[in-house]
Scaffold this active site. Structure first.
Site, PDB file in Angstrom:
ATOM      1  N   HIS A  48      52.865  -8.733 -51.355  1.00 51.25           N
ATOM      2  CA  HIS A  48      54.115  -9.101 -51.449  1.00 51.25           C
ATOM      3  C   HIS A  48      54.434  -9.575 -50.083  1.00 51.25           C
ATOM      4  O   HIS A  48      54.293  -8.962 -49.140  1.00 51.25           O
ATOM      5  CB  HIS A  48      55.088  -8.302 -51.930  1.00 51.25           C
ATOM      6  CG  HIS A  48      56.539  -8.668 -52.362  1.00 51.25           C
ATOM      7  ND1 HIS A  48      56.776  -8.660 -53.668  1.00 51.25           N
ATOM      8  CD2 HIS A  48      57.547  -9.285 -51.543  1.00 51.25           C
ATOM      9  CE1 HIS A  48      58.283  -9.121 -53.664  1.00 51.25           C
ATOM     10  NE2 HIS A  48      58.502  -9.702 -52.111  1.00 51.25           N
ATOM     11  N   CYS A  54      58.399  -5.647 -55.027  1.00 52.81           N
ATOM     12  CA  CYS A  54      59.101  -6.458 -55.731  1.00 52.81           C
ATOM     13  C   CYS A  54      60.518  -5.710 -56.082  1.00 52.81           C
ATOM     14  O   CYS A  54      60.607  -4.651 -56.324  1.00 52.81           O
ATOM     15  CB  CYS A  54      58.383  -6.733 -57.119  1.00 52.81           C
ATOM     16  SG  CYS A  54      57.300  -8.136 -56.886  1.00 52.81           S
ATOM     17  N   CYS A  90      53.732  -3.967 -57.924  1.00 53.46           N
ATOM     18  CA  CYS A  90      54.042  -3.985 -56.791  1.00 53.46           C
ATOM     19  C   CYS A  90      55.188  -3.134 -56.228  1.00 53.46           C
ATOM     20  O   CYS A  90      56.330  -3.345 -56.677  1.00 53.46           O
ATOM     21  CB  CYS A  90      54.460  -5.686 -56.231  1.00 53.46           C
ATOM     22  SG  CYS A  90      55.056  -5.790 -54.890  1.00 53.46           S
ATOM     23  N   ASN A  98      51.566  -8.850 -41.011  1.00 55.02           N
ATOM     24  CA  ASN A  98      50.041  -8.868 -41.250  1.00 55.02           C
ATOM     25  C   ASN A  98      50.066  -9.517 -42.508  1.00 55.02           C
ATOM     26  O   ASN A  98      50.574  -9.097 -43.531  1.00 55.02           O
ATOM     27  CB  ASN A  98      49.480  -7.422 -41.427  1.00 55.02           C
ATOM     28  CG  ASN A  98      49.350  -6.690 -40.181  1.00 55.02           C
ATOM     29  OD1 ASN A  98      49.356  -7.268 -38.957  1.00 55.02           O
ATOM     30  ND2 ASN A  98      49.670  -5.599 -40.094  1.00 55.02           N
ATOM     31  N   HIS A 151      56.839 -11.755 -29.122  1.00 55.06           N
ATOM     32  CA  HIS A 151      56.878 -10.848 -27.991  1.00 55.06           C
ATOM     33  C   HIS A 151      58.373 -11.171 -27.171  1.00 55.06           C
ATOM     34  O   HIS A 151      58.588 -12.417 -27.072  1.00 55.06           O
ATOM     35  CB  HIS A 151      55.906 -10.987 -26.886  1.00 55.06           C
ATOM     36  CG  HIS A 151      54.577 -10.323 -27.256  1.00 55.06           C
ATOM     37  ND1 HIS A 151      53.306 -10.731 -26.985  1.00 55.06           N
ATOM     38  CD2 HIS A 151      54.476  -9.054 -27.844  1.00 55.06           C
ATOM     39  CE1 HIS A 151      52.415  -9.631 -27.135  1.00 55.06           C
ATOM     40  NE2 HIS A 151      53.104  -8.841 -27.725  1.00 55.06           N
ATOM     41  N   CYS A 169      46.432  -6.143 -44.714  1.00 54.45           N
ATOM     42  CA  CYS A 169      47.657  -6.010 -45.355  1.00 54.45           C
ATOM     43  C   CYS A 169      47.509  -5.176 -46.839  1.00 54.45           C
ATOM     44  O   CYS A 169      46.852  -5.545 -47.632  1.00 54.45           O
ATOM     45  CB  CYS A 169      48.361  -7.506 -45.683  1.00 54.45           C
ATOM     46  SG  CYS A 169      49.933  -7.306 -46.465  1.00 54.45           S
ATOM     47  N   SER A 170      48.545  -4.142 -46.698  1.00 63.44           N
ATOM     48  CA  SER A 170      48.083  -3.289 -47.879  1.00 63.44           C
ATOM     49  C   SER A 170      49.083  -3.624 -49.057  1.00 63.44           C
ATOM     50  O   SER A 170      49.017  -3.101 -50.199  1.00 63.44           O
ATOM     51  CB  SER A 170      48.519  -1.763 -47.322  1.00 63.44           C
ATOM     52  OG  SER A 170      49.932  -1.780 -46.833  1.00 63.44           O
ATOM     53  N   HIS A 198      55.669  -9.838 -46.784  1.00 67.99           N
ATOM     54  CA  HIS A 198      56.787  -9.277 -45.900  1.00 67.99           C
ATOM     55  C   HIS A 198      56.075  -8.967 -44.580  1.00 67.99           C
ATOM     56  O   HIS A 198      55.060  -9.072 -44.374  1.00 67.99           O
ATOM     57  CB  HIS A 198      56.752  -7.727 -46.595  1.00 67.99           C
ATOM     58  CG  HIS A 198      55.544  -7.064 -46.544  1.00 67.99           C
ATOM     59  ND1 HIS A 198      54.289  -7.083 -47.198  1.00 67.99           N
ATOM     60  CD2 HIS A 198      55.151  -5.749 -45.623  1.00 67.99           C
ATOM     61  CE1 HIS A 198      53.512  -6.448 -46.870  1.00 67.99           C
ATOM     62  NE2 HIS A 198      53.914  -5.566 -45.852  1.00 67.99           N
ATOM     63  N   GLN A 216      57.056  -6.616 -40.697  1.00 64.58           N
ATOM     64  CA  GLN A 216      57.431  -5.337 -40.279  1.00 64.58           C
ATOM     65  C   GLN A 216      58.216  -5.374 -38.984  1.00 64.58           C
ATOM     66  O   GLN A 216      58.066  -6.223 -38.219  1.00 64.58           O
ATOM     67  CB  GLN A 216      56.278  -4.263 -40.163  1.00 64.58           C
ATOM     68  CG  GLN A 216      55.318  -4.228 -41.187  1.00 64.58           C
ATOM     69  CD  GLN A 216      54.365  -3.243 -41.221  1.00 64.58           C
ATOM     70  OE1 GLN A 216      54.748  -2.146 -40.837  1.00 64.58           O
ATOM     71  NE2 GLN A 216      53.258  -3.552 -41.799  1.00 64.58           N
ATOM     72  N   HIS A 265      57.161 -12.754 -55.140  1.00 65.64           N
ATOM     73  CA  HIS A 265      55.966 -12.163 -54.988  1.00 65.64           C
ATOM     74  C   HIS A 265      54.868 -13.035 -54.596  1.00 65.64           C
ATOM     75  O   HIS A 265      54.078 -12.679 -53.743  1.00 65.64           O
ATOM     76  CB  HIS A 265      55.453 -11.382 -56.168  1.00 65.64           C
ATOM     77  CG  HIS A 265      54.303 -10.433 -55.824  1.00 65.64           C
ATOM     78  ND1 HIS A 265      54.213  -9.298 -55.332  1.00 65.64           N
ATOM     79  CD2 HIS A 265      52.886 -10.621 -56.124  1.00 65.64           C
ATOM     80  CE1 HIS A 265      53.072  -8.497 -55.391  1.00 65.64           C
ATOM     81  NE2 HIS A 265      52.108  -9.204 -55.551  1.00 65.64           N
TER      82      HIS A 265
END
Ligand SMILES: O=P(O)(O)O[C@H]1O[C@H](CO)[C@@H](O)[C@H](O)[C@H]1O
Ligand SMILES: O=P(O)(O)O[C@H]1O[C@H](CO)[C@@H](O)[C@H](O)[C@H]1O
Lengths: 344, 344
Positions: free
Chosen positions: A160, A52, A49, A149, A276, A156-157, A162, A164, A111
């Site tokens: 882990h 991590c 990952c 996401n 928002h 979500c790529s 997270h 943004q 993770h």
């Protein structure tokens, strides 16, 4: 709304001006389409990952051995401080520079610990990070977009846990639309749209979670099956303005809401979620209320999702189950005990 | 636009008022997310398919042994002739009845013949059916939405090549928005927005296909990677108004465009596609141009797609490759010869 809501009708979204087609009679239709496999239970640490602690990211940077929330600049940012300057004055082919920055917020070194699996204190740190990032970036940019996401289904790529933050000199279209409509509501009604809504909905059949400071509802105009609107029950325009007790109660309701989500189909519930907040630098924000949208794709099970395609893209969103029924289903599962035993 | 389009910028969509963030520098980012398997090559007849000729549908009806285009009422319609009548005068919780009908249009009895694999005459029958359905339903309903969801990735619940038509007494939000903006353009510029665009773009770097009557471009403001806008090069507001020769040239450009799509990643290219036509019963349609939108999800290969999530849902759409590059890629593959040998 009562018996008549079992028949097709459409509902209006006063926050962005859209409409949604509600077709509850369609719940029985057949399904031969895509069935997405549920996400596997991740390990607490994954050597492959790139989020991590201690691991090397694709760009070559090495993550510190972080122990709490960890923020870093996105290695492949969509927004950059030094954008292009395309010609912009052609009404048919109009473009403009869009300076900004993109950061990644790891919620935890673990993770496997998505939001509902964090402790109250860990969730409180996430809230504090959202507020601190908003304050810092809001000093330089008009819009600070905090979001998450979650799940492969939502693009979500990396699994882990997270979120943004994308900050930009311009106010993006959806926020600009909500700004204009909240402003218009104040001018017409003399009160803030989302303040009126939180008062009106505090005891409605659309409530999912409520505490002294916050209200989570499936909005009357929800487009996604289990969409939730998270509203403050006090006046506040932006994340950094949240007082200590309001941050604590926010951590509480976030944990309860995301626990219900995971329990609904016994899966780590995918969604896109985000805040928002009023544009930074806007002097008069009486029309604005800070709020969060949760847009989860699942419809009938951990693998059967709603697709917003065809009619939705060309006409307007369409939903099958009513928002009232979705709220009832979310209330019927536990907001206190998560279905899945945790690591350790 | 030239060198500067290699840097991040945003572009405006004059047709619906939206914006798109263009971030060409992001094409190199890593990918650990969902990889969707390509759709398998279907047989010409599938005994389990509820759209193939002679088969029984889920609702119990039996399909005729149809040999051309076949239209029937959707067994699980989202819109119905006798909708509910929810209370509608509350500005916070506003709803209205939405009478309408939903039909299914099988393009061909052959389970494997998607649009690019039909003969010219078969495609021409599809065009005629779209026009005839629009005329018939337009006599009773304000909006006739003709569309196709293609591929499991786009929520298509059955791989048999088919489209849909949803007609409604109301004009859905996206069409109402385009109506208002086209009206405004005419008032400001004295000409129709999409007429101006077709003239302006006929020789641009965004052209994918062109013939005497029609123009297919990746619009300057495309949100989806290989989004296409199909425009007439003559004034026309609605599908039934198309003259004989214009229908023939439409069948031609549809075959060429969808062949390019399939050839791009050597896969049956998924998309949602649909027509926007002027609301029926609207007396003055000088501001309106009939047009079709193609919204395909693929980004980098037959299995790697673009997700419109997080920032897209909360802020505005974001794309990586430029529309100009997408058009160039679509031009570089054949519009005449399909990559896949056909049955028989
Ligand atoms: O009508 P279908 O193919 O069953 O369903 C599909 O198209 C509809 C119209 O775009 C959407 O509302 C559904 O989410 C999608 O799965
Ligand atoms: O930033 P990520 O996780 O690589 O990418 C994901 O989120 C972005 C922001 O919502 C989207 O533009 C991408 O389509 C999605 O795959």
């Amino acid at each position: 709304m009562s018996a008549d809501t079992a028949r097709p009708h459409r509902r209006h979204n006063p926050l962005n001006g859209g409409w949604v087609q509600v077709s509850p009679q369609r719940m029985g239709r057949p399904w031969q389409g895509e069935v997405s496999p549920p996400d596997p239970l991740p390990p607490a640490y994954d050597p492959a990952c790139y989020l991590c602690p201690g691991n090397t990211r694709i760009g070559g940077a090495v993550n510190p051995e972080y122990t709490g929330v960890h923020v870093f600049d996105n290695d492949f940012p969509a927004l950059e401080d030094t954008p292009g300057s395309p010609p912009g004055d052609d009404p048919l082919l109009r473009a403009e520079p869009s300076p900004g920055v993109c950061r990644v917020i790891c919620f935890s070194p673990d993770h496997a610990r998505s939001l509902p699996l964090l402790t109250h204190d860990q969730l409180r740190s996430v809230v504090d990070t959202w507020a601190a990032q908003s304050a810092e970036l809001g000093a330089r940019f008009a819009n600070v977009q905090v979001f998450e996401n979650k799940g492969a289904m939502m693009g979500c790529s990396n699994p882990h846990p997270h979120g943004q933050v994308w900050a930009s000199a311009h106010v993006p279209h959806e926020v600009a639309t909500e700004d204009a409509r909240q402003r218009d509501w104040l001018a017409r009604h003399g009160s803030a749209l989302l303040t009126d809504l939180a008062e009106r909905e505090a005891a409605s059949e659309r409530v999912v979670e409520i505490n002294d400071d916050w209200l989570a509802i499936v909005p009357f105009w929800a487009a996604w099956p289990f969409e939730v609107l998270l509203l403050p029950r006090f006046g506040v325009a932006r994340l950094p303005e949240l007082a200590d007790a309001q941050r604590a109660s926010l951590a509480q309701i976030l944990k309860a809401l995301t626990t219900r989500y995971d329990n609904l189909f016994q899966t780590s519930f995918p969604y896109s979620f985000g805040w928002h907040q009023a544009p930074f630098g806007m002097p008069d924000t009486r029309h604005w209320q800070l709020h969060a949208h949760f847009y989860p794709p699942l419809l009938r099970s951990a693998s059967v999702r709603k697709f917003m395609v065809g009619y939705e893209m060309l006409g307007e969103p369409q939903r099958d189950l009513t928002p009232e029924r979705a709220a009832q289903m979310l209330r019927s599962v536990s907001g206190a005990v998560h279905y899945r035993p945790q690591h350790e």
